[in-house]
Design a protein around this motif. Structure first.
Motif, PDB file in Angstrom:
ATOM      1  N   LYS A  80       0.840  -1.164   0.034  1.00  0.00           N
ATOM      2  CA  LYS A  80       0.060  -0.021  -0.123  1.00  0.00           C
ATOM      3  C   LYS A  80       0.663   1.223  -0.103  1.00  0.00           C
ATOM      4  N   LEU A  81       2.151   1.264   0.890  1.00  0.00           N
ATOM      5  CA  LEU A  81       2.960   2.288   0.750  1.00  0.00           C
ATOM      6  C   LEU A  81       3.832   2.553  -0.477  1.00  0.00           C
ATOM      7  N   ALA A  82       3.855   1.377  -1.269  1.00  0.00           N
ATOM      8  CA  ALA A  82       5.103   1.568  -2.291  1.00  0.00           C
ATOM      9  C   ALA A  82       4.772   2.556  -3.399  1.00  0.00           C
ATOM     10  N   PRO A  83       3.273   2.616  -3.560  1.00  0.00           N
ATOM     11  CA  PRO A  83       3.072   3.871  -4.940  1.00  0.00           C
ATOM     12  C   PRO A  83       3.160   5.039  -4.124  1.00  0.00           C
ATOM     13  N   ILE A  84       2.857   5.209  -2.823  1.00  0.00           N
ATOM     14  CA  ILE A  84       2.741   6.658  -2.284  1.00  0.00           C
ATOM     15  C   ILE A  84       4.306   6.998  -2.156  1.00  0.00           C
ATOM     16  N   VAL A  85       5.454   6.550  -1.842  1.00  0.00           N
ATOM     17  CA  VAL A  85       6.643   6.778  -1.896  1.00  0.00           C
ATOM     18  C   VAL A  85       7.736   6.362  -3.066  1.00  0.00           C
ATOM     19  N   GLY A  86       6.899   5.693  -3.873  1.00  0.00           N
ATOM     20  CA  GLY A  86       7.846   5.332  -5.009  1.00  0.00           C
ATOM     21  C   GLY A  86       8.791   4.422  -4.741  1.00  0.00           C
ATOM     22  N   ALA A  87       8.350   3.239  -4.142  1.00  0.00           N
ATOM     23  CA  ALA A  87       9.287   2.112  -3.811  1.00  0.00           C
ATOM     24  C   ALA A  87       9.157   0.915  -4.256  1.00  0.00           C
ATOM     25  N   MET A  88       9.949   0.045  -4.125  1.00  0.00           N
ATOM     26  CA  MET A  88       9.408  -1.676  -4.247  1.00  0.00           C
ATOM     27  C   MET A  88       8.839  -2.031  -2.728  1.00  0.00           C
ATOM     28  N   PRO A  89       7.827  -2.763  -2.800  1.00  0.00           N
ATOM     29  CA  PRO A  89       7.153  -3.182  -1.493  1.00  0.00           C
ATOM     30  C   PRO A  89       8.458  -3.877  -0.484  1.00  0.00           C
ATOM     31  N   SER A  90       9.413  -4.308  -0.988  1.00  0.00           N
ATOM     32  CA  SER A  90      10.362  -5.183  -0.283  1.00  0.00           C
ATOM     33  C   SER A  90      11.263  -3.733   0.665  1.00  0.00           C
ATOM     34  N   GLU A  91      11.037  -2.634   0.113  1.00  0.00           N
ATOM     35  CA  GLU A  91      11.895  -1.690   0.465  1.00  0.00           C
ATOM     36  C   GLU A  91      11.482  -0.807   1.705  1.00  0.00           C
ATOM     37  N   ILE A  92      10.088  -1.124   1.892  1.00  0.00           N
ATOM     38  CA  ILE A  92       9.117  -0.485   3.133  1.00  0.00           C
ATOM     39  C   ILE A  92       9.018  -1.318   4.264  1.00  0.00           C
ATOM     40  N   THR A  93       9.239  -0.909   5.227  1.00  0.00           N
ATOM     41  CA  THR A  93       8.782  -1.414   6.554  1.00  0.00           C
ATOM     42  C   THR A  93       8.157  -0.475   7.618  1.00  0.00           C
ATOM     43  N   VAL A  94       7.193  -0.609   8.501  1.00  0.00           N
ATOM     44  CA  VAL A  94       6.567   0.334   9.244  1.00  0.00           C
ATOM     45  C   VAL A  94       6.841  -0.300  10.895  1.00  0.00           C
ATOM     46  N   MET A  95       7.329   0.832  11.598  1.00  0.00           N
ATOM     47  CA  MET A  95       7.562   0.321  12.925  1.00  0.00           C
ATOM     48  C   MET A  95       8.180   1.417  13.607  1.00  0.00           C
ATOM     49  N   ASN A  96       8.120   1.614  15.102  1.00  0.00           N
ATOM     50  CA  ASN A  96       8.474   2.722  15.853  1.00  0.00           C
ATOM     51  C   ASN A  96       7.969   3.960  15.604  1.00  0.00           C
ATOM     52  N   THR A  97       8.497   4.889  15.905  1.00  0.00           N
ATOM     53  CA  THR A  97       8.325   6.290  15.430  1.00  0.00           C
ATOM     54  C   THR A  97       9.460   7.019  14.614  1.00  0.00           C
ATOM     55  N   LEU A  98       9.064   8.226  14.218  1.00  0.00           N
ATOM     56  CA  LEU A  98      10.143   8.835  13.122  1.00  0.00           C
ATOM     57  C   LEU A  98      11.575   8.864  13.773  1.00  0.00           C
ATOM     58  N   THR A  99      11.695   9.774  14.736  1.00  0.00           N
ATOM     59  CA  THR A  99      13.103  10.011  15.398  1.00  0.00           C
ATOM     60  C   THR A  99      13.704   8.537  15.667  1.00  0.00           C
ATOM     61  N   VAL A 100      13.016   7.711  16.158  1.00  0.00           N
ATOM     62  CA  VAL A 100      13.425   6.570  16.634  1.00  0.00           C
ATOM     63  C   VAL A 100      14.190   5.777  15.299  1.00  0.00           C
ATOM     64  N   ASN A 101      13.265   5.785  14.260  1.00  0.00           N
ATOM     65  CA  ASN A 101      13.949   5.134  13.084  1.00  0.00           C
ATOM     66  C   ASN A 101      14.790   5.717  12.080  1.00  0.00           C
ATOM     67  N   LEU A 102      14.774   7.143  12.407  1.00  0.00           N
ATOM     68  CA  LEU A 102      16.075   7.768  11.931  1.00  0.00           C
ATOM     69  C   LEU A 102      17.320   7.448  12.732  1.00  0.00           C
ATOM     70  N   HIS A 103      17.138   7.408  14.068  1.00  0.00           N
ATOM     71  CA  HIS A 103      18.287   7.140  14.836  1.00  0.00           C
ATOM     72  C   HIS A 103      18.949   5.313  14.290  1.00  0.00           C
TER      73      HIS A 103
END
Length: 423
Positions: A87-110
């Protein structure tokens, strides 16, 4: 396009709007018994009406299945997060395998910086924009200190030119080339939170990679707002929150992008955990980590299902509409809002300076010369929910899912009301 500042014209635009029915799929706060004009989707999106159904499904499964919900629920919990990739792949222009969802933004950037900021004696500098969102400033500085380095010697800020409110792409590229081989990482906000500017992510990524640096993006104000082609642009990594334009609820889960070129690098530095382990062997409780062959390898803990449920609900709307349709309405409604501001400015003799350049998404940042916070309070009291940034900027973000052209006209009338009452 030639606009008109009349109620009839605004209503006509709404009748022609292919997305007009989606406004009824969101809950609106009310002021004085009337739905607000909501301009703060760039801070917290409105609640989709289908969110409760998705959360209730999880609550029911928990009540009726308890631990078996991990495998027996219709949307089984053990792979719940995997439903986001397609579902997110076409929103951010990615392959599905390149996307995951977890934690919150700053945690993920860390967590992503663990993999993509690996300073050496010769290559250690980080390029970012001046006055980035404070969370990014704190995060990057703390990462630098974690490596035993001095942020003052490591962080290189690209600045706006004197008297200008936006960044110039040529200045960003020049700074990357100037730092050259010492540049280990370019990490910037894809859409500037203050002025609403959309940076030329494609070109900046290209020049950053040519300099030998990793390039990452904070897409907090970009995801669900502007066109993104992360895979095609060869971005190394990115992360975004989901509660602004993606309407997932306060402080909710963050999306991550990791380019596929890094998925098979089993020795890449990474903080690892159970949920990043090979899915097919996860419950064998093996002592050695075997990474998932995707961005899911960066997962650490099992997913917070109750938090993910409203995010999944919102993506149902995105999937139904698609980013091209959202962007088309976004462009039209923002242009109409800018027109209304100009009309009111001429009529009341005000001085409203839009500091957002034409490279923009949904947000207009408006410098209110000669006005103080009294105007902001007047708007809020009269049902216009907007955002104030010091010293005297209001940010207006008419999210295309639920803002109407009539809202833009009504906003102009409220704005005129302030000046007539304050004279």
């Amino acid at each position: 396009m030639t606009f008109e500042n009349t109620l009839q014209y605004a209503q006509q635009l709404d009748q022609q709007d292919p997305l007009k029915n989606f406004r009824n799929k969101f809950h609106f706060p009310k002021v004085n018994g009337k739905k607000v004009i909501y301009f703060t989707g760039n801070s917290l999106g409105l609640q989709p009406k289908n969110a409760k159904k998705y959360v209730d499904e999880v609550m029911t499964d928990w009540a009726e299945l308890a631990v078996e919900g991990h495998f027996q629920a219709e949307k089984a919990w053990w792979d719940y997060h995997e439903r986001f990739s397609e579902k997110l792949a076409p929103i951010v222009g990615a392959m599905p395998s390149e996307i995951t969802v977890m934690n919150t933004l700053t945690v993920n950037l860390h967590l992503l910086m663990v993999s993509f900021y690996r300073p050496t004696k010769e290559c250690y500098k980080i390029i970012m924009e001046e006055k980035a969102f404070p969370s990014d400033q704190y995060m990057i500085a703390s990462q630098v200190r974690f490596h035993g380095l001095d942020p003052k010697e490591v962080i290189v800020e690209v600045k706006k030119r004197e008297g200008e409110h936006h960044f110039r792409t040529e200045d960003i590229l020049a700074k990357i080339r100037e730092v050259g081989e010492e540049c280990a990482l370019v990490l910037m906000g894809g859409v500037n939170y203050y002025n609403g500017q959309v940076l030329d992510m494609q070109t900046i990524t290209k020049i950053g990679k040519e300099a030998g640096a990793y390039v990452g993006w904070d897409l907090a104000h970009a995801a669900g707002n502007v066109e993104l082609k992360l895979h095609e642009w060869d971005v190394d990594f990115a992360a975004w929150c989901s509660y602004k334009y993606m309407n997932s609820g306060p402080g909710n889960a963050s999306g991550c992008f990791v380019h596929e070129q890094y998925h098979d690098q089993k020795d890449i530095p990474r903080f690892e955990g159970w949920w990043g382990h090979n899915k097919e062997r996860r419950f064998l409780m093996e002592p050695e980590f075997q990474p998932e062959p995707s961005a899911n390898a960066w997962q650490i803990s099992n997913a917070p299902i109750l938090a993910l449920a409203p995010y999944l609900a919102s993506l149902e709307y995105f999937e139904e509409v698609g980013m091209p349709a959202l962007i088309e309405k976004r462009n039209k409604i923002v242009a109409y809002l800018e027109y209304i501001l100009q009309e009111v400015e001429e009529e009341v003799g005000g001085n409203f300076e839009v500091i957002t350049p034409q490279e923009r998404g949904t947000q207009l940042s408006v410098f209110l010369h000669g006005q103080g916070k009294e105007l902001f309070h007047y708007l809020m009291k009269n049902g216009v929910i907007t955002d104030w940034r010091e010293p005297n900027v209001i940010r207006l973000a008419p999210a295309p899912f639920y803002c109407s052209f009539e809202n833009m006209y009504e906003f102009g009338q409220v704005l005129k009301g302030y000046f007539s009452e304050s004279q």
